[in-house]
Design a protein around this motif. Sequence first.
Motif, PDB file in Angstrom:
ATOM      1  N   ARG A   4       0.818  -1.202   0.000  1.00 22.57           N
ATOM      2  CA  ARG A   4       0.000   0.000   0.000  1.00 22.57           C
ATOM      3  C   ARG A   4       0.851   1.251   0.000  1.00 22.57           C
ATOM      4  O   ARG A   4       0.617   2.189  -0.706  1.00 22.57           O
ATOM      5  CB  ARG A   4      -0.927   0.024   1.225  1.00 22.57           C
ATOM      6  CG  ARG A   4      -2.151  -0.804   1.015  1.00 22.57           C
ATOM      7  CD  ARG A   4      -3.145  -0.611   2.124  1.00 22.57           C
ATOM      8  NE  ARG A   4      -4.342  -1.359   1.827  1.00 22.57           N
ATOM      9  CZ  ARG A   4      -4.481  -2.653   2.011  1.00 22.57           C
ATOM     10  NH1 ARG A   4      -3.461  -3.346   2.466  1.00 22.57           N
ATOM     11  NH2 ARG A   4      -5.599  -3.267   1.711  1.00 22.57           N
ATOM     12  N   GLN A   5       1.874   1.247   0.863  1.00 20.52           N
ATOM     13  CA  GLN A   5       2.716   2.428   0.970  1.00 20.52           C
ATOM     14  C   GLN A   5       3.474   2.674  -0.322  1.00 20.52           C
ATOM     15  O   GLN A   5       3.575   3.804  -0.791  1.00 20.52           O
ATOM     16  CB  GLN A   5       3.702   2.240   2.122  1.00 20.52           C
ATOM     17  CG  GLN A   5       4.276   3.547   2.595  1.00 20.52           C
ATOM     18  CD  GLN A   5       4.376   3.582   4.099  1.00 20.52           C
ATOM     19  OE1 GLN A   5       4.005   2.629   4.763  1.00 20.52           O
ATOM     20  NE2 GLN A   5       4.854   4.662   4.655  1.00 20.52           N
ATOM     21  N   TYR A 101     -11.300   8.847   6.589  1.00 11.74           N
ATOM     22  CA  TYR A 101      -9.992   9.486   6.381  1.00 11.74           C
ATOM     23  C   TYR A 101     -10.033  10.958   6.777  1.00 11.74           C
ATOM     24  O   TYR A 101      -9.166  11.441   7.518  1.00 11.74           O
ATOM     25  CB  TYR A 101      -9.585   9.324   4.915  1.00 11.74           C
ATOM     26  CG  TYR A 101      -8.381  10.137   4.509  1.00 11.74           C
ATOM     27  CD1 TYR A 101      -7.123   9.914   5.072  1.00 11.74           C
ATOM     28  CD2 TYR A 101      -8.486  11.144   3.538  1.00 11.74           C
ATOM     29  CE1 TYR A 101      -6.020  10.665   4.690  1.00 11.74           C
ATOM     30  CE2 TYR A 101      -7.391  11.892   3.142  1.00 11.74           C
ATOM     31  CZ  TYR A 101      -6.155  11.653   3.718  1.00 11.74           C
ATOM     32  OH  TYR A 101      -5.075  12.395   3.344  1.00 11.74           O
ATOM     33  N   VAL A 106      -7.842   7.496  10.819  1.00 10.51           N
ATOM     34  CA  VAL A 106      -6.746   6.710  10.239  1.00 10.51           C
ATOM     35  C   VAL A 106      -5.806   7.663   9.489  1.00 10.51           C
ATOM     36  O   VAL A 106      -6.210   8.761   9.130  1.00 10.51           O
ATOM     37  CB  VAL A 106      -7.281   5.635   9.251  1.00 10.51           C
ATOM     38  CG1 VAL A 106      -7.996   4.515   9.973  1.00 10.51           C
ATOM     39  CG2 VAL A 106      -8.190   6.266   8.218  1.00 10.51           C
ATOM     40  N   TRP A 110      -5.841   4.614   2.199  1.00  8.41           N
ATOM     41  CA  TRP A 110      -5.689   3.156   2.098  1.00  8.41           C
ATOM     42  C   TRP A 110      -6.003   2.478   3.431  1.00  8.41           C
ATOM     43  O   TRP A 110      -6.689   1.470   3.477  1.00  8.41           O
ATOM     44  CB  TRP A 110      -4.267   2.793   1.658  1.00  8.41           C
ATOM     45  CG  TRP A 110      -4.078   2.783   0.184  1.00  8.41           C
ATOM     46  CD1 TRP A 110      -4.301   1.741  -0.680  1.00  8.41           C
ATOM     47  CD2 TRP A 110      -3.609   3.863  -0.624  1.00  8.41           C
ATOM     48  NE1 TRP A 110      -4.017   2.115  -1.960  1.00  8.41           N
ATOM     49  CE2 TRP A 110      -3.583   3.408  -1.965  1.00  8.41           C
ATOM     50  CE3 TRP A 110      -3.206   5.171  -0.359  1.00  8.41           C
ATOM     51  CZ2 TRP A 110      -3.174   4.218  -3.020  1.00  8.41           C
ATOM     52  CZ3 TRP A 110      -2.809   5.971  -1.407  1.00  8.41           C
ATOM     53  CH2 TRP A 110      -2.797   5.479  -2.723  1.00  8.41           C
ATOM     54  N   SER A 111      -5.492   3.069   4.494  1.00  6.78           N
ATOM     55  CA  SER A 111      -5.765   2.475   5.804  1.00  6.78           C
ATOM     56  C   SER A 111      -7.237   2.624   6.164  1.00  6.78           C
ATOM     57  O   SER A 111      -7.793   1.774   6.872  1.00  6.78           O
ATOM     58  CB  SER A 111      -4.871   3.080   6.892  1.00  6.78           C
ATOM     59  OG  SER A 111      -4.874   4.478   6.863  1.00  6.78           O
ATOM     60  N   GLN A 114      -8.964  -0.352   4.524  1.00  8.40           N
ATOM     61  CA  GLN A 114      -8.645  -1.585   5.258  1.00  8.40           C
ATOM     62  C   GLN A 114      -9.359  -1.611   6.615  1.00  8.40           C
ATOM     63  O   GLN A 114      -9.899  -2.646   7.036  1.00  8.40           O
ATOM     64  CB  GLN A 114      -7.133  -1.689   5.456  1.00  8.40           C
ATOM     65  CG  GLN A 114      -6.672  -3.028   5.988  1.00  8.40           C
ATOM     66  CD  GLN A 114      -5.157  -3.098   6.054  1.00  8.40           C
ATOM     67  OE1 GLN A 114      -4.493  -2.138   6.409  1.00  8.40           O
ATOM     68  NE2 GLN A 114      -4.607  -4.249   5.711  1.00  8.40           N
ATOM     69  N   PHE A 115      -9.385  -0.475   7.272  1.00  4.52           N
ATOM     70  CA  PHE A 115     -10.018  -0.335   8.587  1.00  4.52           C
ATOM     71  C   PHE A 115     -11.511  -0.681   8.507  1.00  4.52           C
ATOM     72  O   PHE A 115     -12.052  -1.394   9.346  1.00  4.52           O
ATOM     73  CB  PHE A 115      -9.832   1.118   9.048  1.00  4.52           C
ATOM     74  CG  PHE A 115     -10.030   1.353  10.516  1.00  4.52           C
ATOM     75  CD1 PHE A 115      -9.161   0.827  11.455  1.00  4.52           C
ATOM     76  CD2 PHE A 115     -11.088   2.139  10.968  1.00  4.52           C
ATOM     77  CE1 PHE A 115      -9.328   1.054  12.810  1.00  4.52           C
ATOM     78  CE2 PHE A 115     -11.267   2.381  12.321  1.00  4.52           C
ATOM     79  CZ  PHE A 115     -10.388   1.843  13.242  1.00  4.52           C
ATOM     80  N   ILE A 152      -3.051   2.594  15.380  1.00  7.81           N
ATOM     81  CA  ILE A 152      -3.262   3.342  14.129  1.00  7.81           C
ATOM     82  C   ILE A 152      -4.239   4.501  14.335  1.00  7.81           C
ATOM     83  O   ILE A 152      -4.063   5.591  13.794  1.00  7.81           O
ATOM     84  CB  ILE A 152      -3.748   2.398  12.996  1.00  7.81           C
ATOM     85  CG1 ILE A 152      -3.749   3.127  11.654  1.00  7.81           C
ATOM     86  CG2 ILE A 152      -5.122   1.830  13.285  1.00  7.81           C
ATOM     87  CD1 ILE A 152      -4.050   2.232  10.473  1.00  7.81           C
TER      88      ILE A 152
END
Length: 205
Positions: A4-5, A101, A106, A110-111, A114-115, A152
């Motif tokens: 992802r990063q 976001y 988060v 992207w996170s 996923q979260f 996170i």
Amino acid sequence: MSKRQSAKYKIDRRLGENIWGRPKSPVNKREYGPGQHGQRRKGKLSDFGLQLRAKQKLKGHYGDISEKQFRKTYEEANRRRGDTSENLIGLLESRLDAVVYRAKFVPTIWSARQFINHGHINVNGRRTNIPSYRCKPGDVIEVREKSKQLVIVLEAVQLAERDVPDYIEVDHTKMTAKYGRVPALGDVPYAVQMEPNLVVEYYSR
């Protein structure tokens, strides 16, 4: 570095812009594309090239959502009354992953995806694990009780690099956010200039 990063930084370098305004973006050091010919790719873009770039930039900002999903969002914006480019921004900002976001629950888009996928978010008291879920004004988005102490989440709240926009009311002590209204382009805190009008031109060809 996670997939992802690396994908996130790849988008920044490909476009030559720090589209999330993150301090670790490689563009802060090298404002040219990747590869040995990256510094030579500064030719004047055609109208189509400008439109494509605007689309890539906007699509990339929301976590590089699939072309099929992005086009469906455009078609929905086009069907609605009013300015299509403003409608497009409103629909993108209404996505649950975008709200999570923006609320700083988060660190990255992207996170956020996923979260949500992992079931850490409730919408109006009900567990919701679909990142593309469309929030409506008045919806209350909440980090589930057992997830509030995740590292996170605690780190994201402390991020100084971005602020919560005024169309989302957030209480970081309770980890809740209320989606107040659908924003206009000028309300959204993009780190770089977005040109949804060029995206509309791209799809209207």
